[in-house]
Motif scaffolding. Structure first.
Motif, PDB file in Angstrom:
ATOM      1  N   PRO A 145       7.890   3.584   4.023  1.00 53.16           N
ATOM      2  CA  PRO A 145       7.777   4.715   2.965  1.00 53.16           C
ATOM      3  C   PRO A 145       7.858   4.190   1.685  1.00 53.16           C
ATOM      4  CG  PRO A 145      10.067   4.646   3.959  1.00 53.16           C
ATOM      5  CD  PRO A 145       9.149   3.718   4.883  1.00 53.16           C
ATOM      6  N   PHE A 146       6.822   4.325   0.771  1.00 52.88           N
ATOM      7  CA  PHE A 146       6.794   3.638  -0.595  1.00 52.88           C
ATOM      8  C   PHE A 146       8.074   4.019  -1.569  1.00 52.88           C
ATOM      9  CE2 PHE A 146       5.018   3.320  -4.900  1.00 52.88           C
ATOM     10  CZ  PHE A 146       4.547   1.878  -4.699  1.00 52.88           C
ATOM     11  N   GLU A 147       8.853   5.001  -1.131  1.00 52.43           N
ATOM     12  CA  GLU A 147       9.973   5.408  -1.906  1.00 52.43           C
ATOM     13  C   GLU A 147      10.876   4.201  -1.838  1.00 52.43           C
ATOM     14  OE1 GLU A 147       9.166   7.673   0.760  1.00 52.43           O
ATOM     15  OE2 GLU A 147       7.691   8.458  -0.624  1.00 52.43           O
ATOM     16  N   ALA A 181       0.859  -1.113  -0.037  1.00 51.26           N
ATOM     17  CA  ALA A 181       0.085  -0.025   0.026  1.00 51.26           C
ATOM     18  C   ALA A 181       0.869   1.289  -0.058  1.00 51.26           C
ATOM     19  CB  ALA A 181      -0.891  -0.042   1.298  1.00 51.26           C
ATOM     20  N   LYS A 182       0.598   2.142  -0.755  1.00 48.89           N
ATOM     21  CA  LYS A 182       1.226   3.631  -0.777  1.00 48.89           C
ATOM     22  C   LYS A 182       1.262   4.297   0.410  1.00 48.89           C
ATOM     23  CE  LYS A 182       1.184   4.014  -6.119  1.00 48.89           C
ATOM     24  NZ  LYS A 182       0.654   4.763  -7.112  1.00 48.89           N
ATOM     25  N   ASP A 183       0.179   4.046   1.305  1.00 45.04           N
ATOM     26  CA  ASP A 183       0.032   4.909   2.416  1.00 45.04           C
ATOM     27  C   ASP A 183       0.184   3.905   3.514  1.00 45.04           C
ATOM     28  OD1 ASP A 183      -2.267   2.955   2.408  1.00 45.04           O
ATOM     29  OD2 ASP A 183      -3.820   4.454   2.732  1.00 45.04           O
ATOM     30  N   ASP A 184       0.881   3.158   3.415  1.00 48.01           N
ATOM     31  CA  ASP A 184       1.663   2.328   4.776  1.00 48.01           C
ATOM     32  C   ASP A 184       2.385   3.228   5.603  1.00 48.01           C
ATOM     33  OD1 ASP A 184       2.985   0.518   6.311  1.00 48.01           O
ATOM     34  OD2 ASP A 184       3.158  -0.882   4.918  1.00 48.01           O
ATOM     35  N   PRO A 185       1.678   3.333   6.894  1.00 49.56           N
ATOM     36  CA  PRO A 185       2.412   4.261   7.794  1.00 49.56           C
ATOM     37  C   PRO A 185       3.584   3.937   8.350  1.00 49.56           C
ATOM     38  CG  PRO A 185       0.818   2.998   8.855  1.00 49.56           C
ATOM     39  CD  PRO A 185       0.610   2.705   7.502  1.00 49.56           C
ATOM     40  N   LEU A 186       4.142   2.594   8.009  1.00 53.00           N
ATOM     41  CA  LEU A 186       5.202   2.112   8.571  1.00 53.00           C
ATOM     42  C   LEU A 186       6.299   1.809   7.485  1.00 53.00           C
ATOM     43  CD1 LEU A 186       4.160  -0.738  11.024  1.00 53.00           C
ATOM     44  CD2 LEU A 186       4.407   1.460  11.352  1.00 53.00           C
TER      45      LEU A 186
END
Length: 326
Positions: free
Chosen positions: A267-269, A260-265
């Motif tokens: 960073p999608f980068e 998920a791009k919004d994973d809080p743990l």
């Protein structure tokens, strides 16, 4: 694959929902066999195996996340979906997890500990295809193992799936330390400290409990306990050597990453920097929402992730049978 329509759009609500939403695993229809596998001198790991009612189409080994176990909700619901689809499921516990501190020698576990899983794979592997599914920290383990083995993995592993995986450990520990993630950080740290205390009761002299009050973060824990226990020296060196991002390019078996791009743990980068796009064996399925292991759908069936993983495993198995995957 069915598009993901999240029950919530807030990543923290999704993360919490994914953790606490009730999951069904039919233990009467699919009885559990608990087995201890010796992996190295003085170390055994626990695996909970279940088989479908007909001869299995393949074997699936699941690997849990940080401070999880074979009883984690995501492992249970995926097991149910896979068993109903005709697959044998083996829910793997990392060393010292699932109440096995007394079987784990003088160590706990770490994010790149692939040797135990490899030994279990060798023991379980038969003439049927074998797939791995790793969640969070377990995703790092399965990806690292597949990359470490390279071409040799084809003899043991037919496919790998990794979900919400911290492929860059340093970046993810830094993200975990942000104020917005304080609840997760405190929960993980509290459980890790409890595990150290339990370990010290069953194996006195392994750890120094007097330093626990000075351990305030996951980085502190890894720098004080994890890294020295396994010979990494420091947390920084542990993260640098055990992150799976540096092994992705070497993977030679079909691999699916779900993130998920919004994973809080996470960073999608870290996925944009990794060699994911350069490896034809690796597919990244990125969705806008999902939090961390929080893929709860607003429509039934609720557990979108289970459908995706089982569908991908079925498709990959069919391709292998038809000779479409070399």
């Amino acid at each position: 694959m069915r598009p993901f329509e999240p029950f919530f759009r807030n990543p923290h609500l999704l993360t919490i929902a994914g953790n606490y939403w009730p999951r069904r695993l039919d233990l009467e229809r699919f009885p559990v066999e608990a087995r201890l596998f010796p992996t190295e001198p003085g170390v055994q790991v626990l695996v909970h195996s279940q088989r479908p009612t007909s001869p299995p189409l393949a074997d699936l080994i699941t690997v849990h996340g940080l401070e999880g176990s074979s009883d984690a909700g995501y492992a249970r619901s995926l097991a149910q979906a896979a068993l109903e689809a005709g697959y044998a499921v083996h829910r793997f516990n990392m060393r010292s997890c699932g109440g096995t501190e007394c079987y784990s020698g003088r160590t706990l576990y770490h994010s790149g500990q692939t040797g135990d899983l490899l030994e279990v794979i060798r023991r379980i592997r038969n003439s049927a295809p074998l797939f791995l599914a790793g969640f969070s920290l377990g995703g790092n383990v399965v990806l690292k193992l597949a990359g470490e083995m390279g071409e040799a993995a084809r003899d043991l592993i037919d496919g790998v799936t990794a979900v919400s995986t911290p492929i860059d450990l340093a970046a993810c520990v830094e993200r975990l330390g942000r104020p917005s993630n304080i609840l997760y950080a405190r929960r993980f740290l509290s459980r890790l400290k409890t595990r150290v205390r339990v370990k010290e009761r069953v194996a006195p002299g392994v750890f120094q409990l007097d330093v626990l009050p000075r351990v305030k973060t996951i980085f502190d824990f890894d720098d004080t306990f994890t890294a020295p226990s396994f010979g990494f020296g420091t947390a920084a060196n542990y993260y640098a050597t055990q992150s799976s991002n540096q092994f992705v390019e070497r993977i030679r078996v079909p691999t699916l990453l779900v993130q998920a791009k919004d994973d809080p743990l996470i960073p999608f980068e870290v996925y944009e920097r990794a060699a994911v796009a350069r490896n034809p064996n690796v597919r990244l399925l990125a969705v806008e929402h999902g939090g961390h292991l929080g893929f709860v759908s607003k429509s039934k069936p609720r557990f979108w992730l289970d459908q995706v993983l089982v569908q991908w495993i079925c498709e990959t198995r069919n391709k292998l049978s038809a000779g479409l995957v070399s």
